[in-house]
Design a protein around this motif. Structure first.
Motif, PDB file in Angstrom:
ATOM      1  N   UNK A 170      37.897  34.554  79.485  1.00 56.36           N
ATOM      2  CA  UNK A 170      39.004  35.464  79.774  1.00 56.36           C
ATOM      3  C   UNK A 170      39.389  35.421  81.245  1.00 56.36           C
ATOM      4  N   UNK A 171      40.599  34.953  81.504  1.00 50.08           N
ATOM      5  CA  UNK A 171      41.183  34.909  82.846  1.00 50.08           C
ATOM      6  C   UNK A 171      40.330  34.119  83.838  1.00 50.08           C
ATOM      7  N   UNK A 172      39.505  33.220  83.333  1.00 49.45           N
ATOM      8  CA  UNK A 172      38.692  32.400  84.231  1.00 49.45           C
ATOM      9  C   UNK A 172      39.289  31.009  84.442  1.00 49.45           C
ATOM     10  N   UNK A 173      40.389  30.697  83.737  1.00 51.94           N
ATOM     11  CA  UNK A 173      41.040  29.396  83.909  1.00 51.94           C
ATOM     12  C   UNK A 173      42.440  29.520  84.491  1.00 51.94           C
ATOM     13  N   UNK A 174      42.835  30.736  84.874  1.00 52.74           N
ATOM     14  CA  UNK A 174      44.214  30.960  85.311  1.00 52.74           C
ATOM     15  C   UNK A 174      44.495  30.382  86.696  1.00 52.74           C
ATOM     16  N   UNK A 185      32.828  32.981  82.681  1.00 55.83           N
ATOM     17  CA  UNK A 185      33.557  33.734  83.683  1.00 55.83           C
ATOM     18  C   UNK A 185      33.471  35.204  83.349  1.00 55.83           C
ATOM     19  N   UNK A 186      32.250  35.713  83.306  1.00 55.31           N
ATOM     20  CA  UNK A 186      31.991  37.053  82.742  1.00 55.31           C
ATOM     21  C   UNK A 186      32.431  38.188  83.648  1.00 55.31           C
ATOM     22  N   UNK A 214      36.588  27.983  95.820  1.00 56.92           N
ATOM     23  CA  UNK A 214      37.455  29.013  96.392  1.00 56.92           C
ATOM     24  C   UNK A 214      37.247  30.350  95.701  1.00 56.92           C
ATOM     25  N   UNK A 215      37.110  30.320  94.371  1.00 53.83           N
ATOM     26  CA  UNK A 215      36.899  31.552  93.616  1.00 53.83           C
ATOM     27  C   UNK A 215      35.575  32.201  93.987  1.00 53.83           C
TER      28      UNK A 215
END
Length: 228
Positions: free
Chosen positions: A130-134, A69-70, A12-13
């Motif tokens: 950073x903010x890649x697992x939210x 998740x760069x 989805x991402x």
């Protein structure tokens, strides 16, 4: 091994960023003027990035870093400027393309499109997510951390969406928008519960520093896991 929900949300991402939001994220992560809401998100993300970078050595010469998740690459560039050999990976090829185009020449950054858990990436001294697992539920976050812990000799700095009344209210308001205008759902997590899950899943690791960043429309909690 990944779970079915991890694979579904990752897909989805990829779809969202490559087909819907690439231009918006290119603008958000630049110096271009943005709306008041996006300005607060930009400011919050800058503070969070600086926090995670402050947890890394100031001199990273000879160290290998995975930017998991760069996105458009700001953290990867900052780490490489400290001397790190960086592998920067994201599921969204459009964002990686922007990152590679923006990055100064001469830095040791290996830009890749793919999964942060790819075993072919090898071993690292530090990992930042950073903010890649939210967008993932707690059990998937723990599964990811378990696999990343096997890839690093040092620390994992990651962020999650904390379950706060304000964030829950903002997410509730976001559901008023048409589905086509929404980003993939953020899944808030109780930090106390997450700490316990990390302790149970990674008995040889320990939790180090943590910091919550709240900047109006941006709320995220950073946590450091020491694997050695």
């Amino acid at each position: 091994m990944t779970t079915a929900t991890y694979d579904r949300f990752r897909a989805n991402l990829e779809t969202y960023f490559d087909r819907t939001a690439a231009r918006a994220w290119e603008q958000l992560t630049s110096d271009a003027p943005v709306s008041g809401v996006r300005a607060t998100v930009r400011a919050g993300r800058t503070r969070m990035r600086n926090t995670l970078l402050s947890w890394l050595p100031s001199d990273m010469t000879g160290l290998r870093l995975l930017d998991a998740g760069c996105g458009t690459g700001a953290l990867a560039v900052a780490a490489a400027e400290r001397g790190a050999d960086v592998v920067a990976i994201d599921v969204a090829g459009s964002l990686v393309g922007i990152a590679a185009e923006r990055a100064p020449r001469g830095l040791s950054i290996d830009w890749r499109v793919g999964d942060m858990l790819d075993p072919a990436l090898g071993q690292f001294d530090h990992i930042v997510a950073m903010d890649s697992l939210i967008h993932y539920k707690p059990s998937d976050i723990i599964a990811v951390l378990h696999q990343l812990a096997g890839k690093t000799r040092g620390t994992i700095g990651f962020t999650f969406a904390p379950q706060t009344p304000l964030l829950m209210a903002m997410l509730g308001a976001g559901r008023l928008f048409p589905r086509g205008d929404r980003s993939p759902a953020i899944l808030p997590v109780r930090d106390v519960a997450l700490r316990k899950m990390i302790g149970d899943a990674l008995p040889h690791a320990r939790i180090g520093r943590d910091e919550r960043i709240s900047a109006s429309f941006y709320t995220s909690h950073a946590m450091e896991v020491l694997t050695q």
